[in-house]
Scaffold this motif. Structure first.
Motif, PDB file in Angstrom:
ATOM      1  N   VAL A 178      -7.801 -93.088 -14.276  1.00 15.61           N
ATOM      2  CA  VAL A 178      -7.646 -91.732 -14.805  1.00 15.61           C
ATOM      3  C   VAL A 178      -8.988 -91.033 -14.686  1.00 15.61           C
ATOM      4  O   VAL A 178     -10.025 -91.594 -15.038  1.00 15.61           O
ATOM      5  CB  VAL A 178      -7.207 -91.750 -16.283  1.00 15.61           C
ATOM      6  N   MET A 179      -8.960 -89.809 -14.162  1.00 15.48           N
ATOM      7  CA  MET A 179     -10.134 -88.935 -14.195  1.00 15.48           C
ATOM      8  C   MET A 179      -9.763 -87.739 -15.065  1.00 15.48           C
ATOM      9  O   MET A 179      -8.948 -86.903 -14.680  1.00 15.48           O
ATOM     10  CB  MET A 179     -10.539 -88.496 -12.782  1.00 15.48           C
ATOM     11  N   HIS A 180     -10.354 -87.704 -16.255  1.00 18.71           N
ATOM     12  CA  HIS A 180      -9.946 -86.723 -17.267  1.00 18.71           C
ATOM     13  C   HIS A 180     -10.859 -85.499 -17.232  1.00 18.71           C
ATOM     14  O   HIS A 180     -11.953 -85.514 -17.773  1.00 18.71           O
ATOM     15  CB  HIS A 180      -9.976 -87.398 -18.644  1.00 18.71           C
ATOM     16  N   LEU A 181     -10.359 -84.433 -16.592  1.00 17.26           N
ATOM     17  CA  LEU A 181     -11.108 -83.180 -16.492  1.00 17.26           C
ATOM     18  C   LEU A 181     -10.466 -82.033 -17.264  1.00 17.26           C
ATOM     19  O   LEU A 181     -11.084 -80.973 -17.404  1.00 17.26           O
ATOM     20  CB  LEU A 181     -11.260 -82.765 -15.025  1.00 17.26           C
ATOM     21  N   ALA A 182      -9.235 -82.208 -17.761  1.00 15.15           N
ATOM     22  CA  ALA A 182      -8.556 -81.115 -18.456  1.00 15.15           C
ATOM     23  C   ALA A 182      -9.334 -80.738 -19.709  1.00 15.15           C
ATOM     24  O   ALA A 182      -9.593 -81.579 -20.568  1.00 15.15           O
ATOM     25  CB  ALA A 182      -7.133 -81.541 -18.828  1.00 15.15           C
ATOM     26  N   ALA A 183      -9.722 -79.476 -19.792  1.00 19.56           N
ATOM     27  CA  ALA A 183     -10.498 -79.023 -20.948  1.00 19.56           C
ATOM     28  C   ALA A 183     -10.559 -77.509 -20.978  1.00 19.56           C
ATOM     29  O   ALA A 183     -10.528 -76.848 -19.934  1.00 19.56           O
ATOM     30  CB  ALA A 183     -11.927 -79.582 -20.898  1.00 19.56           C
TER      31      ALA A 183
ATOM     32  N   LEU B  65      -4.945 -90.650 -11.372  1.00 20.30           N
ATOM     33  CA  LEU B  65      -4.361 -89.574 -12.159  1.00 20.30           C
ATOM     34  C   LEU B  65      -5.496 -88.646 -12.574  1.00 20.30           C
ATOM     35  O   LEU B  65      -6.435 -89.061 -13.257  1.00 20.30           O
ATOM     36  CB  LEU B  65      -3.647 -90.141 -13.387  1.00 20.30           C
ATOM     37  N   VAL B  66      -5.437 -87.394 -12.133  1.00 20.68           N
ATOM     38  CA  VAL B  66      -6.469 -86.407 -12.440  1.00 20.68           C
ATOM     39  C   VAL B  66      -5.878 -85.379 -13.392  1.00 20.68           C
ATOM     40  O   VAL B  66      -4.924 -84.684 -13.045  1.00 20.68           O
ATOM     41  CB  VAL B  66      -6.981 -85.710 -11.161  1.00 20.68           C
ATOM     42  N   THR B  67      -6.431 -85.270 -14.600  1.00 20.01           N
ATOM     43  CA  THR B  67      -5.992 -84.208 -15.511  1.00 20.01           C
ATOM     44  C   THR B  67      -6.822 -82.963 -15.251  1.00 20.01           C
ATOM     45  O   THR B  67      -8.001 -83.037 -14.903  1.00 20.01           O
ATOM     46  CB  THR B  67      -6.136 -84.620 -16.986  1.00 20.01           C
TER      47      THR B  67
ATOM     48  N   GLU C 127      -7.723 -78.169 -29.985  1.00 23.81           N
ATOM     49  CA  GLU C 127      -6.430 -78.728 -29.588  1.00 23.81           C
ATOM     50  C   GLU C 127      -6.520 -79.460 -28.251  1.00 23.81           C
ATOM     51  O   GLU C 127      -6.125 -80.625 -28.137  1.00 23.81           O
ATOM     52  CB  GLU C 127      -5.390 -77.602 -29.500  1.00 23.81           C
ATOM     53  N   THR C 128      -7.045 -78.804 -27.227  1.00 17.56           N
ATOM     54  CA  THR C 128      -7.076 -79.409 -25.895  1.00 17.56           C
ATOM     55  C   THR C 128      -8.143 -80.488 -25.784  1.00 17.56           C
ATOM     56  O   THR C 128      -7.871 -81.607 -25.333  1.00 17.56           O
ATOM     57  CB  THR C 128      -7.317 -78.332 -24.829  1.00 17.56           C
ATOM     58  N   ASN C 129      -9.361 -80.169 -26.192  1.00 17.36           N
ATOM     59  CA  ASN C 129     -10.482 -81.072 -25.931  1.00 17.36           C
ATOM     60  C   ASN C 129     -10.510 -82.281 -26.850  1.00 17.36           C
ATOM     61  O   ASN C 129     -10.952 -83.360 -26.444  1.00 17.36           O
ATOM     62  CB  ASN C 129     -11.807 -80.305 -26.035  1.00 17.36           C
ATOM     63  N   ILE C 130     -10.050 -82.120 -28.073  1.00 19.25           N
ATOM     64  CA  ILE C 130     -10.064 -83.243 -29.019  1.00 19.25           C
ATOM     65  C   ILE C 130      -8.681 -83.891 -29.117  1.00 19.25           C
ATOM     66  O   ILE C 130      -8.525 -85.078 -28.801  1.00 19.25           O
ATOM     67  CB  ILE C 130     -10.552 -82.789 -30.411  1.00 19.25           C
ATOM     68  N   VAL C 131      -7.676 -83.115 -29.539  1.00 18.65           N
ATOM     69  CA  VAL C 131      -6.335 -83.690 -29.691  1.00 18.65           C
ATOM     70  C   VAL C 131      -5.787 -84.132 -28.332  1.00 18.65           C
ATOM     71  O   VAL C 131      -5.179 -85.202 -28.216  1.00 18.65           O
ATOM     72  CB  VAL C 131      -5.385 -82.679 -30.366  1.00 18.65           C
ATOM     73  N   GLY C 132      -6.026 -83.331 -27.305  1.00 18.76           N
ATOM     74  CA  GLY C 132      -5.539 -83.701 -25.975  1.00 18.76           C
ATOM     75  C   GLY C 132      -6.181 -84.970 -25.463  1.00 18.76           C
ATOM     76  O   GLY C 132      -5.508 -85.839 -24.886  1.00 18.76           O
ATOM     77  N   THR C 133      -7.485 -85.113 -25.662  1.00 20.52           N
ATOM     78  CA  THR C 133      -8.164 -86.338 -25.225  1.00 20.52           C
ATOM     79  C   THR C 133      -7.649 -87.543 -25.990  1.00 20.52           C
ATOM     80  O   THR C 133      -7.414 -88.616 -25.411  1.00 20.52           O
ATOM     81  CB  THR C 133      -9.686 -86.192 -25.401  1.00 20.52           C
ATOM     82  N   TYR C 134      -7.471 -87.391 -27.301  1.00 13.51           N
ATOM     83  CA  TYR C 134      -6.898 -88.485 -28.106  1.00 13.51           C
ATOM     84  C   TYR C 134      -5.521 -88.884 -27.584  1.00 13.51           C
ATOM     85  O   TYR C 134      -5.230 -90.083 -27.407  1.00 13.51           O
ATOM     86  CB  TYR C 134      -6.802 -88.060 -29.577  1.00 13.51           C
TER      87      TYR C 134
ATOM     88  N   HIS D 193     -12.011 -92.515 -16.684  1.00 16.92           N
ATOM     89  CA  HIS D 193     -13.256 -91.778 -16.462  1.00 16.92           C
ATOM     90  C   HIS D 193     -13.146 -90.420 -17.143  1.00 16.92           C
ATOM     91  O   HIS D 193     -12.331 -89.579 -16.771  1.00 16.92           O
ATOM     92  CB  HIS D 193     -13.481 -91.625 -14.956  1.00 16.92           C
ATOM     93  N   HIS D 194     -13.989 -90.208 -18.133  1.00 18.21           N
ATOM     94  CA  HIS D 194     -14.003 -88.968 -18.905  1.00 18.21           C
ATOM     95  C   HIS D 194     -15.143 -88.085 -18.426  1.00 18.21           C
ATOM     96  O   HIS D 194     -16.308 -88.493 -18.436  1.00 18.21           O
ATOM     97  CB  HIS D 194     -14.180 -89.305 -20.392  1.00 18.21           C
ATOM     98  N   ILE D 195     -14.812 -86.858 -18.001  1.00 19.51           N
ATOM     99  CA  ILE D 195     -15.810 -85.934 -17.461  1.00 19.51           C
ATOM    100  C   ILE D 195     -16.204 -84.947 -18.549  1.00 19.51           C
ATOM    101  O   ILE D 195     -15.364 -84.228 -19.095  1.00 19.51           O
ATOM    102  CB  ILE D 195     -15.258 -85.201 -16.217  1.00 19.51           C
ATOM    103  N   SER D 196     -17.494 -84.917 -18.870  1.00 15.32           N
ATOM    104  CA  SER D 196     -17.991 -84.061 -19.939  1.00 15.32           C
ATOM    105  C   SER D 196     -19.142 -83.193 -19.440  1.00 15.32           C
ATOM    106  O   SER D 196     -19.325 -83.013 -18.234  1.00 15.32           O
ATOM    107  CB  SER D 196     -18.406 -84.927 -21.132  1.00 15.32           C
TER     108      SER D 196
END
Length: 361
Positions: free
Chosen positions: A77-82, A4-6, A98-105, A129-132
């Motif tokens: 999960v590969m979390h790239l949505a930001a 799952l890629v965000t 909203e997106t980077n903090i609340v969305g990640t939570y 996997h969190h991409i930063s």
């Protein structure tokens, strides 16, 4: 695997998906809100593949995330949505919170509930996997501030973010590590340097300069243009991210860099030189360079030490800055219609990120 890629319709996310579909047998579920910077045209090469699926979902919507997890049963999960543009974060920080903090939570909680319900063997293999970004580290000493060998960002570098964007990404990194420590969710974090390459939304330096140059517009340089960045070709980054999600160790952080430290003015001058060669005109493109007021709180230097990626995961970048930039310039020359469509009236390469507000000069 089913991954799952965000944020898969964004610049880096689409490169990751193209890499997975074209170079592996894994399946991908692309979860994307399709904001201004997300564009499904970036995935036309793989959109018809039976191993690819798209879900138009905001990562802040818990009910929709639960539905997606239940429907697709991903292994990772590969979390790239930001939200990712520093200038936009200065002008309007709320969307970044909203997106980077609340969305990640929200994504972490949806993933945790899904993960807790898995059978033991599947649960053991699951990865989040969190991409930063390297911007969470703040900035490093500049050559005009310190003599001798200059330090690099390592996985142990302390966080010291400067902008609303980098502060929001630092917060999301901390959340991901807390969900591992507190709940046992098997997480991995990567921090990358500045990406560039095809399908990059033209608010960032390299695509903005290419397009402005071709249209005869000014090429804006913040301050003196001596800010240093480490440039990473996006397809090299995609390979690295796949290495991490498939071979990386739970709880580890991996820094991913391009080994290409360049001053911003060098980057712009190199683009101008390439265009002089392959799209010549009566005058030199460098004559369009203009200097503008610097960005508030602008970090002066970023540089990543990718030794851990090389030693533990056998990854190094394949592109030099020169080869990658030439490919990038040629791509924008060949895909002018994509550039026109993705801007579509919502953004016309205007300056963002100043502290001036309406009625306050």
């Amino acid at each position: 695997m089913k991954i799952l890629v965000t944020g898969g319709a964004g610049f880096i996310g689409s490169a990751v998906i193209r890499h997975i579909i074209q170079n592996t047998q894994d399946s991908v579920v692309n979860v994307d809100k399709l904001t201004y910077a997300g564009n499904l045209e970036s995935l036309e090469q793989v959109a018809s593949n039976e191993r690819y699926a798209f879900e138009h979902v905001d990562i802040c919507n818990r009910a929709e995330l639960d539905r997606v997890f239940a429907k697709y049963q991903p292994n990772a999960v590969m979390h790239l949505a930001a939200e990712s543009h520093v200038d936009r974060s200065i002008t309007g920080p709320a969307a970044f919170i909203e997106t980077n903090i609340v969305g990640t939570y929200t994504l972490l909680e949806a993933a945790r509930e899904y993960w807790n319900g898995l059978d033991s063997d599947v649960k053991e293999a699951f990865r989040f996997h969190h991409i930063s970004t390297d911007e969470v580290y703040g900035d490093l000493p500049h050559p005009d501030e310190q003599e001798g060998e200059l330090p690099l960002f390592t996985e142990e570098t302390s966080y010291s973010p400067s902008s609303p964007y980098s502060a929001s990404k630092a917060s999301s990194d901390h959340l991901v590590r807390a969900w591992l420590r507190t709940y046992g969710l098997p997480t991995i974090v990567t921090n990358c340097s500045n990406n560039y390459g095809p399908y990059h939304f033209p608010e960032k330096l390299i695509p903005l300069v290419i397009l402005n140059a071709l249209e005869g517009k000014p090429l804006p340089i913040y301050g003196e243009g001596d800010q240093i960045r480490d440039w990473l070709y996006v397809e090299d980054h995609a390979r690295a991210l796949y290495k991490v999600v498939t071979e990386g160790k739970v709880g580890e952080t991996y820094n991913i860099g391009g080994h290409n430290e360049k001053q911003n003015i060098e980057v712009v001058e190199t683009i101008c030189s390439i265009l002089d060669e392959i799209r010549p005109k009566a005058t030199q493109y460098a004559e369009q360079i203009t200097y503008v007021t610097d960005r508030p709180g602008h970090d002066r230097r970023y540089a990543i030490d990718s030794t851990k990626m090389k030693n533990e995961l056998n990854w190094i970048p394949e592109e030099t800055f020169e080869t990658g930039l030439r490919k990038t310039v040629q791509w924008y020359l060949d895909n002018s219609q994509w550039c026109t469509r993705v801007q579509d009236g919502s953004y016309q390469r205007e300056r963002l990120g100043t502290l001036e507000v309406e009625g306050n000069q």
